[in-house]
Design an enzyme around this catalytic site. Structure first.
Site, short mmCIF file in Angstrom:
data_model
loop_
_atom_site.label_atom_id
_atom_site.label_comp_id
_atom_site.label_asym_id
_atom_site.label_seq_id
_atom_site.Cartn_x
_atom_site.Cartn_y
_atom_site.Cartn_z
N ASP A 1 21.97 49.96 60.67
CA ASP A 1 21.94 48.66 61.34
C ASP A 1 23.34 48.07 61.20
O ASP A 1 23.68 47.49 60.18
CB ASP A 1 20.88 47.76 60.70
CG ASP A 1 20.88 46.37 61.32
OD1 ASP A 1 21.76 46.09 62.15
OD2 ASP A 1 20.01 45.56 60.95
N LYS B 1 25.68 40.79 67.57
CA LYS B 1 26.80 39.94 67.16
C LYS B 1 28.10 40.26 67.91
O LYS B 1 28.18 39.95 69.09
CB LYS B 1 26.94 39.98 65.64
CG LYS B 1 25.61 39.51 65.00
CD LYS B 1 25.65 39.12 63.56
CE LYS B 1 24.35 38.39 63.21
NZ LYS B 1 23.48 39.07 62.28
N TYR C 1 18.42 42.70 56.15
CA TYR C 1 17.78 41.99 57.25
C TYR C 1 17.98 42.78 58.53
O TYR C 1 19.11 43.20 58.83
CB TYR C 1 18.39 40.59 57.38
CG TYR C 1 17.78 39.76 58.48
CD1 TYR C 1 16.46 39.32 58.40
CD2 TYR C 1 18.51 39.39 59.61
CE1 TYR C 1 15.89 38.55 59.41
CE2 TYR C 1 17.95 38.62 60.62
CZ TYR C 1 16.65 38.20 60.51
OH TYR C 1 16.10 37.43 61.51
C1 LIG Z 1 21.90 39.23 62.48
C2 LIG Z 1 21.33 40.52 62.13
C3 LIG Z 1 20.21 41.05 62.80
C4 LIG Z 1 19.44 40.26 63.81
O1 LIG Z 1 20.18 39.97 64.95
P1 LIG Z 1 19.70 38.75 65.88
O2 LIG Z 1 20.67 38.79 67.02
O3 LIG Z 1 19.81 37.51 65.04
O4 LIG Z 1 18.32 39.01 66.30
C5 LIG Z 1 19.82 42.33 62.50
N1 LIG Z 1 20.46 43.06 61.57
C6 LIG Z 1 21.53 42.59 60.90
C7 LIG Z 1 22.21 43.46 59.91
C8 LIG Z 1 21.98 41.31 61.13
O5 LIG Z 1 23.00 40.82 60.43
#
Ligand SMILES: *Cc1c(COP(=O)(O)O)cnc(C)c1O
Length: 428
Positions: free
Chosen positions: A239, A267, A144
Site C-alpha cells: 500500500d 494521494k 491504515y
Molecule cells: C490515506 C491512506 C489510505 C486511504 O486513502 P484515502 O484516499 O483517504 O481513501 C490508504 N492507505 C494509506 C497507506 C494511506 O495513507
C-alpha cells in the site's frame, strides 16, 4: 493567533455535517479545540478564515509534495475543466498518465485508476482474492488501508487466528477473513500463515508505515514478507498510497529494491484531486473486468480533471528526480533541528524518519510497531500541537500522524519551525 471565524464556521458545520467534518481526524478530537477552516493555500503556506498564515506540515495528508496550488497542476486542471468535466468514456489522457506511472514504478505493467486510496486498497484485495482463489488476508496493526470493511479490524480474542471488527457496521463475517499481525514481526506473520495454510490470498502492508507516525520497516522485514509470500503462493500488496511518488519516483519498491505483486496508490498520484490507483504485472491485472472475472468499476474513475492534475504532478516528479534528494535533505535538516532543541529542553522523545516522512514521538523507546507508537505521551503532544499552532505552524492534530514535507518549504521556513519548537518545548 485568533481563530474566531474558524470556530464560528465549525459551529455552523456541526449542524449539518456529522462532527462538522467530512473525515474524522480533521475534527481535533485527539487534541481538543476546534479545527482551523482554510481559505486558500499557496506553496508551503495555508491561509485560514481568520487571516492567519500557517506553515503547513500536513499538505492535505500527503498529496501536495510540491506545495499547494502548484502552478502546472492548477493550469492543467483549469484548461481541462473548460473542455468538459466528466464523460464516462475513455480519454487519451488516461493512457498518458497510465503509461507514465508504469514507466516510473518498477515491476508493474498495467494500472487501473479509481477515486481514492480506500478504493485502491479495497480493489487490490479483491483482485488478490480472485487471482489466488483464497479468502483471507493479513494486515498489520496500526497500518491504515482506508475505511473499507476488511481493514477496520482489531485484534480479536482469538487474535492468533482471526480479527474482530473495530467499528460497528463491520460484520463478524468480514472480520474473520482479516488476520492481524504485528508490524516488523516476521515470526508473527509466519505463525499466521502456518495456522492458515493455503487460505491466505494476500499480505497488505504499508512498506514504510505512516499512519501510526512514521515507522520504517526494520532490516529484513520486507524481504522476509516477500519470501513468505513467494513460498506460500500469497500476493504481496504494497500500500503505497502515502509513500508512492513521495519516497522515490518508484516508491518503496525502488527505494529498497523489493518487488510487490500488487501496488496501491493515492494521494500524490492525484496531485490534490480525488485519485487512487492499483497496479501489477499483466498476468495479475488481466484478471480484472472487462478482461477477466474480477469486477471493479467507477462512474468517475479516470475523471479528466483528476487525470490532468495527476499527470502534471507525475511529469513534474519525473522530469526533476532531484526533487527526492531535496526532500530528503530538507527533512533531514528539520529532524536534526528538532532533535537539537528538544534535547536542549530535556524533552523525552524519539524521531522517526524515512525521506520526507517524519514523526516526533514523546517517548524514549524505539517506535517500531503500533504498540510502541501507542506509548507516546499524549498530554505532551497536545501541548506541542496547540503551542505550534499559536506559533503559526500546522502539524496533524493527532500523535499518530506523519508530517509531510514539501519541496515548497524553504530552509527559512524550517528554521522558523525549529525555533517555534524550541519555544513551545520550554512550556512542557
Ligand atoms: C490515506 C491512506 C489510505 C486511504 O486513502 P484515502 O484516499 O483517504 O481513501 C490508504 N492507505 C494509506 C497507506 C494511506 O495513507
Amino acid at each position: 493567533m485568533i481563530y474566531q471565524r474558524s470556530s464560528q464556521l465549525f459551529a455552523e458545520a456541526e449542524k449539518v455535517i456529522p462532527g462538522g467534518v467530512n473525515s474524522p481526524v480533521r475534527a481535533f478530537k485527539a487534541v481538543g479545540g476546534t479545527p482551523i477552516f482554510v481559505k486558500s493555500a499557496k506553496g508551503a503556506y495555508l491561509y485560514d478564515e481568520d487571516g492567519n498564515r500557517l506553515i503547513d506540515y500536513i499538505n492535505s495528508w500527503g498529496p501536495m509534495v510540491l506545495g499547494h496550488a502548484f502552478e502546472p497542476v492548477v493550469e492543467a486542471v483549469v484548461a481541462k475543466a473548460k473542455l468538459g468535466t466528466s464523460f464516462g468514456m475513455p480519454t487519451e489522457l488516461e493512457t498518458q498518465i497510465a503509461a507514465l506511472a508504469v514507466s516510473m514504478v518498477p515491476n508493474i505493467d498495467k494500472i487501473r485508476f479509481v477515486n481514492s486510496g480506500t478504493e485502491a486498497c479495497m480493489s487490490a484485495i479483491r483482485l488478490a482474492r480472485g487471482y489466488t482463489k483464497r479468502d483471507k488476508i493479513i494486515k498489520f496493526a496500526g497500518c491504515y488501508h482506508g475505511h473499507s470493511d476488511s481493514f477496520l479490524i482489531q485484534a480479536g480474542s482469538g487474535a492468533i487466528t482471526f480479527g474482530s471488527p473495530n467499528s460497528p457496521g463491520v460484520t463478524e463475517g468480514t472480520a474473520k477473513d482479516t488476520l492481524l499481525a504485528r508490524y516488523n514481526d516476521l515470526e508473527n506473520v509466519a505463525t499466521l500463515i502456518e495456522a492458515n495454510k493455503n487460505e491466505i490470498a494476500a499480505i497488505i502492508v504499508e512498506p514504510v508505515a505512516g499512519n501510526m507516525g512514521c515507522i520504517p520497516p526494520q532490516k529484513g522485514f520486507l524481504e522476509g514478507l516477500r519470501q513468505l509470500c513467494t513460498d506460500n503462493g500469497i500476493q504481496l500488496i504494497f500500500d503505497e498510497v502515502m509513500t508512492g511518488f513521495r519516497l522515490a519516483k518508484g516508491g518503496v519498491q525502488e527505494l529498497y529494491g523489493i518487488q510487490a505483486d500488487i501496488v496501491c496508490f493515492g494521494k500524490v498520484i492525484g496531485g490534490g484531486l480525488p485519485v487512487g490507483a492499483f497496479a501489477a504485472r499483466s498476468e495479475i491485472m488481466n484478471h480484472l473486468a472487462p478482461l477477466g472475472p474480477v469486477y471493479q468499476a467507477g462512474t468517475l474513475s479516470g475523471n479528466p480533471l483528476a487525470m490532468a492534475a495527476g499527470l502534471a504532478m507525475l511529469q513534474a516528479l519525473n522530469n526533476d528526480p532531484a526533487i527526492f534528494q531535496r526532500l530528503e535533505e530538507k527533512t533531514a535538516y528539520l529532524a536534526a533541528g528538532i532533535d537539537r532543541v528538544l534535547k536542549a529542553n530535556n524533552v523525552v522523545f524519539t524521531i522517526n524518519r524515512v525521506g520526507s516522512m517524519i514523526s516526533v514521538h514523546f517517548d524514549a523507546n524505539p517506535v517500531v510497531d503500533f504498540q510502541s507508537a501507542a506509548k507516546g505521551d499524549n498530554d505532551t503532544f497536545k501541548k506541542f500541537f496547540h503551542g505550534l499552532l499559536q506559533e503559526g505552524i500546522y502539524i496533524a492534530p493527532s500523535a499518530y500522524e506523519t508530517w509531510f514535507i514539501t519541496d515548497a518549504l524553504t530552509y527559512e521556513d524550517l528554521d522558523v519551525t525549529i525555533q517555534a519548537i524550541n519555544t513551545v518545548s520550554k512550556t512542557f
